[in-house]
Design an enzyme around this catalytic site. Structure first.
Site, PDB file in Angstrom:
ATOM      1  N   GLY A 250      -0.014  -2.500 -37.425  1.00  0.00           N
ATOM      2  CA  GLY A 250       0.091  -3.710 -38.236  1.00  0.00           C
ATOM      3  C   GLY A 250      -1.105  -4.638 -38.205  1.00  0.00           C
TER       4      GLY A 250
ATOM      5  N   ASP B 158      -0.105  -8.417 -34.818  1.00  0.00           N
ATOM      6  CA  ASP B 158       0.193  -9.034 -36.109  1.00  0.00           C
ATOM      7  C   ASP B 158       1.200 -10.180 -35.972  1.00  0.00           C
ATOM      8  OD1 ASP B 158       2.257  -7.288 -35.461  1.00  0.00           O
ATOM      9  OD2 ASP B 158       2.177  -6.139 -37.320  1.00  0.00           O
TER      10      ASP B 158
ATOM     11  N   ASP C 225       7.194 -11.997 -32.321  1.00  0.00           N
ATOM     12  CA  ASP C 225       8.552 -12.198 -32.812  1.00  0.00           C
ATOM     13  C   ASP C 225       9.455 -12.472 -31.597  1.00  0.00           C
ATOM     14  OD1 ASP C 225      10.699 -12.141 -34.604  1.00  0.00           O
ATOM     15  OD2 ASP C 225      10.880  -9.975 -34.568  1.00  0.00           O
TER      16      ASP C 225
ATOM     17  N   PHE D  21      11.767 -11.793 -42.926  1.00  0.00           N
ATOM     18  CA  PHE D  21      11.017 -10.557 -42.729  1.00  0.00           C
ATOM     19  C   PHE D  21       9.848 -10.526 -43.703  1.00  0.00           C
ATOM     20  CE2 PHE D  21       9.958  -6.111 -42.533  1.00  0.00           C
ATOM     21  CZ  PHE D  21      10.100  -5.868 -41.177  1.00  0.00           C
TER      22      PHE D  21
HETATM   23  P1  IMP Z   1       8.612  -8.357 -30.977  1.00  0.00           P
HETATM   24  O1  IMP Z   1       8.551  -7.295 -29.935  1.00  0.00           O
HETATM   25  O2  IMP Z   1      10.021  -8.693 -31.377  1.00  0.00           O
HETATM   26  O3  IMP Z   1       7.808  -9.586 -30.673  1.00  0.00           O
HETATM   27  O4  IMP Z   1       8.066  -7.729 -32.301  1.00  0.00           O
HETATM   28  C1  IMP Z   1       6.788  -7.539 -32.523  1.00  0.00           C
HETATM   29  C2  IMP Z   1       6.551  -6.483 -33.561  1.00  0.00           C
HETATM   30  O5  IMP Z   1       7.643  -6.327 -34.485  1.00  0.00           O
HETATM   31  C3  IMP Z   1       5.377  -6.918 -34.379  1.00  0.00           C
HETATM   32  O6  IMP Z   1       4.197  -6.447 -33.783  1.00  0.00           O
HETATM   33  C4  IMP Z   1       5.660  -6.289 -35.709  1.00  0.00           C
HETATM   34  O7  IMP Z   1       5.103  -4.987 -35.721  1.00  0.00           O
HETATM   35  C5  IMP Z   1       7.151  -6.181 -35.794  1.00  0.00           C
HETATM   36  N1  IMP Z   1       7.692  -7.254 -36.643  1.00  0.00           N
HETATM   37  C6  IMP Z   1       8.341  -8.362 -36.237  1.00  0.00           C
HETATM   38  N2  IMP Z   1       8.691  -9.108 -37.292  1.00  0.00           N
HETATM   39  C7  IMP Z   1       8.225  -8.480 -38.382  1.00  0.00           C
HETATM   40  C8  IMP Z   1       8.236  -8.781 -39.787  1.00  0.00           C
HETATM   41  O8  IMP Z   1       8.738  -9.810 -40.266  1.00  0.00           O
HETATM   42  N3  IMP Z   1       7.632  -7.882 -40.596  1.00  0.00           N
HETATM   43  C9  IMP Z   1       7.034  -6.739 -40.135  1.00  0.00           C
HETATM   44  N4  IMP Z   1       6.993  -6.426 -38.843  1.00  0.00           N
HETATM   45  C10 IMP Z   1       7.585  -7.286 -37.961  1.00  0.00           C
HETATM   46 MG    MG Z   2       3.304  -4.526 -34.546  1.00  0.00          MG
END
Ligand code: IMP
Ligand code: MG
Length: 201
Positions: free
Chosen positions: A67, A122, A125, A174
């Site tokens: 990403g 990227d 979250d 999203f």
């Molecule tokens: P986390 O582990 O929940 O912090 O998620 C991180 C990863 O989830 C990011 O590096 C993204 O690849 C993916 N991600 C989280 N939210 C989105 C979104 O809204 N669109 C696309 N990818 C997302």
């Molecule tokens: Mg990612």
């Protein structure tokens, strides 16, 4: 990271002043959350900040696949410091937007021991991905690790982790584009857009 140092203020993204969705994407994209010009301005500011903070140091940029592809390319070409680049592949084996087990699809090759690492992703979250990646990197004994993300969805955080450099605070929707995908599509959009619910299958 859980640093207490005040970090550069992220910008809140979103309508009403965002550009219209290009006609070719109108069936799938609800709105442009962050337009190309707004991205370019913010990425330049982040790069300038990183450049100031790392002056005199040699960086190892570690970027998460896939990403970060556009963000990384734009950010890196604005940083005029000696640096080396490597990638870590992470994939979440969930379905659609539901996160699943995190697996590493590509391991780091460069030696980061005693080095300054800039970890680029990227979106921050829930924070689960970066928490795992930081733990993995720490074991390699770098001098320091600083985290740089394009987008921050702070409302969704479940792990106590923060970015040192963050492009935009975004709401809990999203998003796709500018490298980010849904089911591996939409990475090629030059803007960050909100996916229509009907495109989420
Ligand atoms: P986390 O582990 O929940 O912090 O998620 C991180 C990863 O989830 C990011 O590096 C993204 O690849 C993916 N991600 C989280 N939210 C989105 C979104 O809204 N669109 C696309 N990818 C997302
Ligand atoms: Mg990612």
């Amino acid at each position: 990271m859980t640093s207490r140092k005040p970090r550069p203020k992220a910008r809140t993204a979103g309508p009403p002043r965002s550009p219209a969705v290009p006609a070719c994407w109108r069936n799938e994209i609800e709105c442009v959350l962050i337009g190309q010009r707004q991205i370019a301005r913010r990425v330049a500011a982040l790069a300038a900040q990183i450049q100031r903070d790392f002056t005199g140091r040699e960086l190892v940029v570690v970027s998460l696949l896939n990403g970060t592809v556009m963000f990384l390319a734009d950010l890196m070409r604005r940083i005029s410091l000696p640096l080396r680049l490597d990638f870590i592949g992470v994939s979440s084996y969930g379905k659609g937007k539901t996160p699943g087990e995190l697996i590493f699809t590509k391991e780091l090759r460069l030696d980061v021991r005693g080095r300054d690492v800039l970890l680029v992703d990227d979106i921050l979250d829930t924070g689960r991905t970066l928490t795992k990646v930081v733990a993995k990197l720490r074991a390699l004994k770098p001098r320091r690790i600083k985290i740089c993300v394009l987008l921050d969805k702070a409302a969704r955080r479940v792990e106590p982790i923060e970015a040192d450099y963050s492009g935009f605070d975004i709401p809990d929707s999203f998003v796709v584009g500018y490298g980010m995908d849904h089911a591996e599509r939409y990475r090629n959009l030059p803007f960050v857009g909100v996916l229509k619910v009907s495109s989420e299958q």
